[in-house]
Scaffold this motif. Structure first.
Motif: not given
Length: 328
Positions: A180-183, A190-191, A302-304
């Protein structure tokens, strides 16, 4: 497919997986993470079933040599198993391993990328959180870098090699909130430090499934002479949680005796997946058959997310080794 982890555990109580019987005569096999656990037992099967060369790709040469002696003792097969160093926490070690494979191997029929960690604490390896570095970035760096040798084997020996990654049913247990984070910010998110390292492990396995599907999207079975898939070994007695926190280790102690497959039984699924043909390309294998993935994976979101993970990972791999993703 059961919708909960408990359901999955119950289901495997009533599912037996067949012992491998195929011949691997003349074939060369690499198994990462093979000095213990599932990888060791898979390597033992390949050796028992007449493989010409079985490479134990391990971080510790001493432990790898112990594993080699154990395989030779139990199978009675000598001069087949080799121990090569591979430290998945180091990108240079991954690239050095591939360079050696390119120079020394006449062929490569099966690359079973089984090495992985379930970390007990947050730490950084190669600028990313350790679980993501080992289970995702290094795993796919190795996969992409080995593709030329696999392709060359296909042409030279008129065969269809396999690239198989050990995933897990725990990808069902995460909603991958980082999606859900920005592009362009999934790996960055995750860091960020976390105390929930179990969830981080689940996410790493989700990412493996997504990237395997993305690779198959990029090159279908008819467009590449290699079968690329991933496999869930089921819940097994293994050493994957040896570095996990107290809660995970306690759960393992309580649950394993009831639900867990033996390590050898779990390894059968790895050998099976690494032996399948084009029909398994891009698929998630479980209980020695193509199986459904988590609902999140097949959803529109999920595909996105799959495409976003693919784009970010590809960029990261290109920084590590320019041109490596073009090997696909």
């Amino acid at each position: 497919m059961p919708s909960s982890i408990i359901g999955i555990l119950f289901s495997q109580l009533f599912t037996s997986v067949p012992k491998p019987t195929d011949s691997y005569a003349g074939k060369t096999v690499i198994v990462t993470g093979s000095n213990i656990g599932l990888g060791l037992e898979a390597a033992r099967h390949f050796t028992r079933l007449s493989a010409a060369k079985v490479i134990l790709a391990v971080r510790s040469i001493n432990k790898g040599e112990e594993a080699k002696r154990d395989i030779e003792k139990t199978t009675g097969v000598k001069n087949v198993v080799e121990v090569w160093q591979l430290d998945m926490s180091s990108y240079q070690s991954v690239l050095d391993f591939v360079t050696r494979a390119e120079k020394e191997l006449e062929r490569l029929d099966i690359a079973l990328l089984n090495a992985g960690i379930s970390a007990g604490k947050f730490e950084i390896f190669e600028k990313d959180e350790s679980t993501i570095t080992v289970n995702v970035v290094s795993t796919f760096l190795l996969a992409f870098a080995l593709l030329p040798k696999l392709k060359a084997t296909s042409v030279k020996f008129n065969t269809r090699p396999n690239l198989t990654i050990t995933a897990s049913e725990v990808h069902f247990a995460t909603q991958f909130k980082e999606k859900d984070v920005p592009e362009g910010q999934i790996f960055a998110k995750l860091n960020e430090p976390t105390n929930d390292m179990q969830e981080r492990y689940f996410v790493s396995k989700m990412m493996e499934v997504l990237v395997i599907r993305a690779m198959a999207d990029q090159k279908s079975a008819s467009q590449i002479p290699i079968t690329i898939n991933c496999v869930n070994p089921g819940y097994c007695k293994s050493a994957i949680a040896r570095n996990s926190g107290f809660a995970v280790k306690l759960a393992q102690t309580l649950i394993q005796p009831i639900f867990a497959r033996t390590t050898e039984e779990g390894s059968r699924t790895l050998v099976h997946a690494a032996s399948q043909g084009a029909e398994s390309h891009g698929q998630y294998m479980s209980n020695c058959e193509v199986a459904p993935v988590a609902p999140l994976v097949t959803s529109a979101v999920g595909y996105k997310t799959q495409n976003r993970v693919w784009a970010e990972l590809s960029n990261k791999l290109e920084v590590i080794k320019p041109g490596v993703t073009s090997n696909l």
